[in-house]
Design an enzyme around this catalytic site. Structure first.
Site, PDB file in Angstrom:
ATOM      1  CE1 TYR A 154      -2.985   3.072   0.316  1.00 13.56           C
ATOM      2  CE2 TYR A 154      -1.626   3.625   2.199  1.00 13.56           C
ATOM      3  CZ  TYR A 154      -2.543   3.979   1.245  1.00 13.56           C
ATOM      4  OH  TYR A 154      -3.003   5.257   1.204  1.00 13.56           O
ATOM      5  CG  HIS A 176      -4.705   1.520   2.910  1.00  7.65           C
ATOM      6  ND1 HIS A 176      -5.396   1.011   1.839  1.00  7.65           N
ATOM      7  CD2 HIS A 176      -4.927   2.839   2.903  1.00  7.65           C
ATOM      8  CE1 HIS A 176      -6.000   1.989   1.197  1.00  7.65           C
ATOM      9  NE2 HIS A 176      -5.742   3.114   1.830  1.00  7.65           N
TER      10      HIS A 176
HETATM   11  C1  GCO Z   1      -4.979   8.124   2.892  1.00  2.90           C
HETATM   12  C2  GCO Z   1      -5.775   7.051   2.246  1.00  2.90           C
HETATM   13  C3  GCO Z   1      -5.914   7.161   0.762  1.00  2.90           C
HETATM   14  C4  GCO Z   1      -6.828   6.093   0.186  1.00  2.90           C
HETATM   15  C5  GCO Z   1      -7.612   6.644  -0.947  1.00  2.90           C
HETATM   16  C6  GCO Z   1      -8.504   5.650  -1.586  1.00  2.90           C
HETATM   17  O1  GCO Z   1      -4.670   7.944   4.048  1.00  2.90           O
HETATM   18  O2  GCO Z   1      -4.756   9.127   2.253  1.00  2.90           O
HETATM   19  O3  GCO Z   1      -5.497   5.809   2.765  1.00  2.90           O
HETATM   20  O4  GCO Z   1      -4.693   7.252   0.136  1.00  2.90           O
HETATM   21  O5  GCO Z   1      -6.091   4.992  -0.208  1.00  2.90           O
HETATM   22  O6  GCO Z   1      -8.336   7.733  -0.510  1.00  2.90           O
HETATM   23  O7  GCO Z   1      -9.200   6.233  -2.627  1.00  2.90           O
HETATM   24 MG    MG Z   2      -5.427   6.237   4.877  1.00  6.09          MG
END
Ligand code: GCO
Ligand code: MG
Length: 408
Positions: free
Chosen positions: A160, A217
């Site tokens: 992620y 995540h």
């Molecule tokens: C963050 C989030 C995002 C999400 C995204 C999905 O903390 O900024 O985890 O990066 O992954 O909004 O659309």
């Molecule tokens: Mg996030």
């Protein structure tokens, strides 16, 4: 005063921003944002097919009644699509209200509680060395807080928040080559073995002042999350985000029994009822809701007040999926909120984005300075908007090595 019409625009530079413009019989218009990453066409049709025909003729000053009409009147309540559509209307109505009052929006909430708002940037690296360079890049620009995501050795795919290649069609989250998602392979054991040590090395490298944030995540089980949180305690994280899937709210109770690491959660929540248990039971330290898909300012302000009662601070979502319109709405809330914590800030500050959404809001040295222009303090250039249209994109889907679907 009456609403005479409204238009929805979908598109933008490298993003499918869903922008709502509400027109009134007094020449004043309001702007709202209904962008729902990778599902942008859905709030757009909710707005076009149901909401706009129902708004015409209503008094835009009655934003509370309009909110209740949309929410209670829908019967099938909540959910990110509906709440994003209601949110866009609500943001636009507050914009109109502040323009009528001839004041910057934060004045209608109770004025400013601070001169600027702390923001955090995203630093990523395919390995620790690249991540440290990237954090240094932000630190050199004056950022005081950085979210750090790192490639894990031997992880089958990047994991992620880490870019796999220099593919300019991807912004880390959305792959704009079509609606069929890329598959990422995740391995919890490798992550758990590597990441605590990597975080410790980042802390050692940058010293005690830098605020370090990390986003799991939603990838861990409650037991794994508790073990992970315990093992990163010496790092003094500013927060650990989404350690477990956000729907399982009891998971955090288990984590809390084992660790005092500050927890941030809520970017996928869309209602005060999603936040209530976590806030009232002190299971979180920061609430990550966003005005965009949590029903706009009217609803999010209620969440901020509930959080304040329980010493929970704000950490509004600000991934690049939010347009400068909802980021402006959040900037006004951040200027006012007595329990403000931090703001994620990733609006692509490109020339194209600034041309589409002109504003005097400013970011300097990791601090956000809200504009004193009236209303939201951001405009929308319809001529510029003609350059853009919807481009299909998708989030990756995550699987374990044996093929099991996992949490993105
Ligand atoms: C963050 C989030 C995002 C999400 C995204 C999905 O903390 O900024 O985890 O990066 O992954 O909004 O659309
Ligand atoms: Mg996030």
């Amino acid at each position: 005063m009456k609403i005479t019409g409204a238009k929805v625009f979908v598109g933008g530079p490298g993003k499918n921003y869903v922008t709502l413009k509400i027109y009134t019989d007094q020449g004043i218009y309001g702007l709202g944002d209904a962008t729902l990453n990778n599902r942008e066409t859905l709030p757009a049709s909710y707005l076009r097919d149901y909401i706009i025909p129902n708004l015409i003729g209503k008094d835009p000053r009655n934003s509370e009644d309009i909110w209740q009409f949309l929410y209670r009147g829908a019967y099938f309540r909540r959910g990110p699509i509906a709440m994003a559509a209601f949110g866009a209307v609500d943001i636009a109505l507050w914009d109109i209200k502040a323009k009528l009052a001839n004041m910057p929006l934060y004045q209608l909430f109770g004025g400013k509680s601070r001169d600027s708002a702390l923001v955090y940037a995203h630093a990523t690296g395919s390995d620790l060395e690249q991540l440290i360079d990237n954090i240094t890049f932000y630190k050199d620009q004056g950022y005081k807080a950085v979210r750090v995501q790192c490639g894990i050795p031997d992880m089958p795919t990047a994991g992620y928040g880490v870019r796999e290649d220099d593919d300019s069609k991807s912004d880390f989250i959305t792959d704009f080559s079509g609606i069929k998602p890329k598959i990422e392979i995740w391995d919890t054991e490798r992550y758990m073995r590597y990441m605590p040590d990597a975080l410790a090395r980042i802390r050692e490298h940058f010293g005690p002042e830098l605020k370090i944030l990390h986003d799991v995540h939603h990838r861990l089980t409650p037991r794994e999350a508790a073990a992970f949180a315990k093992s990163v305690e010496p790092v003094s994280l500013f927060w650990l985000e989404d350690p477990t899937p956000a729907e399982d709210q009891n998971a955090l109770q288990f984590l809390r029994q084992h660790s005092t690491v500050p927890i941030a959660i809520g970017e996928v929540f869309n209602s005060i009822y999603d936040c209530q248990h976590l806030i009232e039971n002190n299971l979180i330290d920061y609430i990550r809701i966003a005005v965009t898909y949590a029903g706009g300012i009217t609803h999010v302000k209620r969440i901020v007040d509930l959080a304040g009662l329980h010493n929970v601070r704000t950490g509004f979502h600000g991934a690049p999926s939010h347009s400068p319109i909802s980021m402006a709405a959040q900037a006004h809330l951040n200027a006012w909120a007595p329990n403000f914590g931090i703001q994620e800030y990733l609006v692509l500050g490109t020339k194209e984005c600034d041309a589409l959404f002109p504003s005097q809001h400013k970011l300097a040295s990791g601090l956000f300075y809200v504009s004193d222009d009236i209303g939201l303090g951001v405009d929308f250039d319809e001529k510029e908007a003609e350059k853009y249209s919807y481009v299909a994109g998708s989030h990756p889907v995550v699987r374990l090595e044996d093929g099991t679907v996992w949490n993105y």
